[in-house]
Design an enzyme around this catalytic site. Sequence first.
Site, PDB file in Angstrom:
ATOM      1  N   GLY A  10      70.098  -4.926 -56.139  1.00 31.08           N
ATOM      2  CA  GLY A  10      70.217  -6.073 -55.230  1.00 31.08           C
ATOM      3  C   GLY A  10      69.730  -5.707 -53.834  1.00 31.08           C
ATOM      4  O   GLY A  10      69.329  -4.573 -53.561  1.00 31.08           O
ATOM      5  N   GLN A  11      69.768  -6.695 -52.959  1.00 32.15           N
ATOM      6  CA  GLN A  11      69.265  -6.517 -51.592  1.00 32.15           C
ATOM      7  C   GLN A  11      70.007  -5.396 -50.849  1.00 32.15           C
ATOM      8  O   GLN A  11      69.396  -4.473 -50.308  1.00 32.15           O
ATOM      9  CB  GLN A  11      69.429  -7.844 -50.836  1.00 32.15           C
ATOM     10  CG  GLN A  11      69.068  -7.777 -49.383  1.00 32.15           C
ATOM     11  CD  GLN A  11      69.035  -9.140 -48.723  1.00 32.15           C
ATOM     12  OE1 GLN A  11      68.012  -9.520 -48.145  1.00 32.15           O
ATOM     13  NE2 GLN A  11      70.111  -9.885 -48.802  1.00 32.15           N
ATOM     14  N   ALA A  60      77.217  -8.894 -57.404  1.00 30.49           N
ATOM     15  CA  ALA A  60      77.896 -10.188 -57.241  1.00 30.49           C
ATOM     16  C   ALA A  60      77.015 -11.311 -57.754  1.00 30.49           C
ATOM     17  O   ALA A  60      75.793 -11.168 -57.863  1.00 30.49           O
ATOM     18  CB  ALA A  60      78.202 -10.431 -55.757  1.00 30.49           C
ATOM     19  N   THR A  62      75.526 -14.329 -56.394  1.00 31.37           N
ATOM     20  CA  THR A  62      75.306 -14.692 -54.983  1.00 31.37           C
ATOM     21  C   THR A  62      74.588 -16.032 -54.791  1.00 31.37           C
ATOM     22  O   THR A  62      74.196 -16.354 -53.667  1.00 31.37           O
ATOM     23  CB  THR A  62      74.493 -13.586 -54.274  1.00 31.37           C
ATOM     24  OG1 THR A  62      73.282 -13.371 -55.008  1.00 31.37           O
ATOM     25  CG2 THR A  62      75.259 -12.291 -54.162  1.00 31.37           C
ATOM     26  N   TYR A 125      81.595 -20.247 -54.437  1.00 33.66           N
ATOM     27  CA  TYR A 125      81.213 -18.862 -54.165  1.00 33.66           C
ATOM     28  C   TYR A 125      82.285 -18.166 -53.319  1.00 33.66           C
ATOM     29  O   TYR A 125      82.739 -17.069 -53.648  1.00 33.66           O
ATOM     30  CB  TYR A 125      79.854 -18.843 -53.443  1.00 33.66           C
ATOM     31  CG  TYR A 125      79.474 -17.498 -52.864  1.00 33.66           C
ATOM     32  CD1 TYR A 125      79.066 -16.448 -53.689  1.00 33.66           C
ATOM     33  CD2 TYR A 125      79.508 -17.274 -51.483  1.00 33.66           C
ATOM     34  CE1 TYR A 125      78.717 -15.216 -53.142  1.00 33.66           C
ATOM     35  CE2 TYR A 125      79.157 -16.053 -50.941  1.00 33.66           C
ATOM     36  CZ  TYR A 125      78.764 -15.028 -51.770  1.00 33.66           C
ATOM     37  OH  TYR A 125      78.426 -13.807 -51.236  1.00 33.66           O
TER      38      TYR A 125
HETATM   39  N1  LIG Z   1      73.262 -12.043 -48.926  1.00 34.02           N
HETATM   40  C1  LIG Z   1      74.145 -12.432 -48.011  1.00 34.02           C
HETATM   41  O1  LIG Z   1      73.810 -13.131 -47.044  1.00 34.02           O
HETATM   42  C2  LIG Z   1      75.585 -12.000 -48.131  1.00 34.02           C
HETATM   43  C3  LIG Z   1      76.493 -12.453 -47.161  1.00 34.02           C
HETATM   44  C4  LIG Z   1      77.835 -12.044 -47.259  1.00 34.02           C
HETATM   45  C5  LIG Z   1      78.238 -11.212 -48.293  1.00 34.02           C
HETATM   46  N2  LIG Z   1      77.335 -10.817 -49.230  1.00 34.02           N
HETATM   47  C6  LIG Z   1      77.805  -9.949 -50.312  1.00 34.02           C
HETATM   48  O2  LIG Z   1      77.085  -8.734 -50.212  1.00 34.02           O
HETATM   49  C7  LIG Z   1      76.899  -8.167 -51.508  1.00 34.02           C
HETATM   50  C8  LIG Z   1      75.437  -7.831 -51.703  1.00 34.02           C
HETATM   51  O3  LIG Z   1      74.669  -9.036 -51.585  1.00 34.02           O
HETATM   52  P1  LIG Z   1      73.094  -9.040 -51.781  1.00 34.02           P
HETATM   53  O4  LIG Z   1      72.514  -9.865 -50.697  1.00 34.02           O
HETATM   54  O5  LIG Z   1      72.621  -7.650 -51.993  1.00 34.02           O
HETATM   55  O6  LIG Z   1      72.992  -9.871 -53.135  1.00 34.02           O
HETATM   56  P2  LIG Z   1      71.936  -9.749 -54.323  1.00 34.02           P
HETATM   57  O7  LIG Z   1      70.616  -9.322 -53.791  1.00 34.02           O
HETATM   58  O8  LIG Z   1      72.021 -11.035 -55.077  1.00 34.02           O
HETATM   59  O9  LIG Z   1      72.509  -8.559 -55.194  1.00 34.02           O
HETATM   60  C9  LIG Z   1      73.548  -8.719 -56.089  1.00 34.02           C
HETATM   61  C10 LIG Z   1      73.202  -7.954 -57.329  1.00 34.02           C
HETATM   62  O10 LIG Z   1      74.276  -8.075 -58.260  1.00 34.02           O
HETATM   63  C11 LIG Z   1      73.693  -8.195 -59.534  1.00 34.02           C
HETATM   64  N3  LIG Z   1      74.595  -8.781 -60.515  1.00 34.02           N
HETATM   65  C12 LIG Z   1      74.839 -10.084 -60.772  1.00 34.02           C
HETATM   66  N4  LIG Z   1      75.663 -10.208 -61.817  1.00 34.02           N
HETATM   67  C13 LIG Z   1      75.959  -8.945 -62.231  1.00 34.02           C
HETATM   68  C14 LIG Z   1      76.736  -8.417 -63.288  1.00 34.02           C
HETATM   69  N5  LIG Z   1      77.388  -9.201 -64.164  1.00 34.02           N
HETATM   70  N6  LIG Z   1      76.804  -7.072 -63.425  1.00 34.02           N
HETATM   71  C15 LIG Z   1      76.123  -6.260 -62.568  1.00 34.02           C
HETATM   72  N7  LIG Z   1      75.359  -6.700 -61.576  1.00 34.02           N
HETATM   73  C16 LIG Z   1      75.277  -8.036 -61.404  1.00 34.02           C
HETATM   74  C17 LIG Z   1      72.466  -9.056 -59.313  1.00 34.02           C
HETATM   75  O11 LIG Z   1      71.571  -8.932 -60.393  1.00 34.02           O
HETATM   76  P3  LIG Z   1      70.658 -10.207 -60.814  1.00 34.02           P
HETATM   77  O12 LIG Z   1      69.907 -10.589 -59.575  1.00 34.02           O
HETATM   78  O13 LIG Z   1      69.830  -9.643 -61.914  1.00 34.02           O
HETATM   79  O14 LIG Z   1      71.624 -11.271 -61.239  1.00 34.02           O
HETATM   80  C18 LIG Z   1      71.928  -8.473 -58.026  1.00 34.02           C
HETATM   81  O15 LIG Z   1      71.047  -7.406 -58.268  1.00 34.02           O
HETATM   82  C19 LIG Z   1      77.461  -9.179 -52.489  1.00 34.02           C
HETATM   83  O16 LIG Z   1      78.747  -8.775 -52.864  1.00 34.02           O
HETATM   84  C20 LIG Z   1      77.520 -10.473 -51.700  1.00 34.02           C
HETATM   85  O17 LIG Z   1      78.554 -11.322 -52.169  1.00 34.02           O
HETATM   86  C21 LIG Z   1      76.028 -11.178 -49.160  1.00 34.02           C
END
Ligand SMILES: NC(=O)c1ccc[n+]([C@@H]2O[C@H](COP(=O)([O-])OP(=O)(O)OC[C@H]3O[C@@H](n4cnc5c(N)ncnc54)[C@H](OP(=O)(O)O)[C@@H]3O)[C@@H](O)[C@H]2O)c1
Length: 289
Positions: A10-11, A60, A62, A125
């Site tokens: 993920g990101q 997550a 997301t 969410y």
């Molecule tokens: N992005 C934001 O603005 C933001 C803001 C506040 C908090 N957060 C939190 O920060 C964290 C990282 O966010 P991010 O931006 O890196 O999100 P992201 O790029 O969507 O990364 C989340 C990763 O989790 C993976 N995932 C989904 N379902 C899964 C499962 N069942 N088992 C294992 N992996 C799974 C996704 O894979 P797939 O893509 O293949 O589904 C993706 O690679 C998350 O917990 C998010 O809730 C993010």
Amino acid sequence: MRVLVTGAKGQLGQDLIVHIEKYPWAIYGLGKAELDITNVEQVSKVITGFNPDVIIHTAAYTKVDQAEKDRDDAFRVNGEGTKNIAKAAASIGAKFCYISTDYVFDGENKIPYSTEDKPNPQTVYGESKLAGEKYTKQYCEKYFIVRTSWVFGLYGNNFVKTMLRLAKEKDEIGVVHDQTGSPTYTADLAKFLIELVQSEKYGTYHASNSGQCTWYEFAKEIFKQAGLDTKVIALTTDQFPRPANRPKYSVMANSTIENNGFQILPHWKESTQLFIEVLKEKEKVFYKG
Ligand SMILES: NC(=O)c1ccc[n+]([C@@H]2O[C@H](COP(=O)([O-])OP(=O)(O)OC[C@H]3O[C@@H](n4cnc5c(N)ncnc54)[C@H](OP(=O)(O)O)[C@@H]3O)[C@@H](O)[C@H]2O)c1
């Protein structure tokens, strides 16, 4: 130290791995293909097998808007999936760091949310991420809950990249000016998480870049830093409806970071500038200017 990262494709996960690799630690960065957090048997087997000292749980569901229709999926991943990881972490005595979100708050505050403020999520969410927080507290003693917001980084789709892409297609872009929050650069968050998990200062943290802005102000800064003259038009949320309601105000006070002797994250403008420089360098993107 042995560190396991979930959601490593993920990101945030990818940047976290880049930064952890600078340390002489055994790292286990697992994407969904290697560790599906909803698969109880796999979670137990993988975590017991690697036996980490620390688990940083970034995986997550997301898709904030889609979650309004996919309630079950959002809860299965963010709630039950987190429960699986938290239980496995507790069973081997590992420290557990859960990444949560500003969306656990309702956005009605006028001053930054403290970690003492009561969550009141307004979206599926947000509710599902709060469920993850509850499981974290229920199953782990050695836990860190780190709420972040408006995340941008090299490895993923995000607002900064979207704005830069749109600027190639349009001379003016409408962006909402009545939602205020704090952008967060994955590199800054990764550095903080690495410091945090080496400590025993357990509890809940708010970790975003310092300062605050509206999305409109963020877009203006992005174009300024990229040397673009794209015009930004201020919109209201009503003019830009989305399936999931965004908090009007989700700035989070970083006092827990300071009170525990950690460095607060840099100002969002500084980090936006740095990120745009990294983007130019890594992706060989050049903007007209
Ligand atoms: N992005 C934001 O603005 C933001 C803001 C506040 C908090 N957060 C939190 O920060 C964290 C990282 O966010 P991010 O931006 O890196 O999100 P992201 O790029 O969507 O990364 C989340 C990763 O989790 C993976 N995932 C989904 N379902 C899964 C499962 N069942 N088992 C294992 N992996 C799974 C996704 O894979 P797939 O893509 O293949 O589904 C993706 O690679 C998350 O917990 C998010 O809730 C993010």
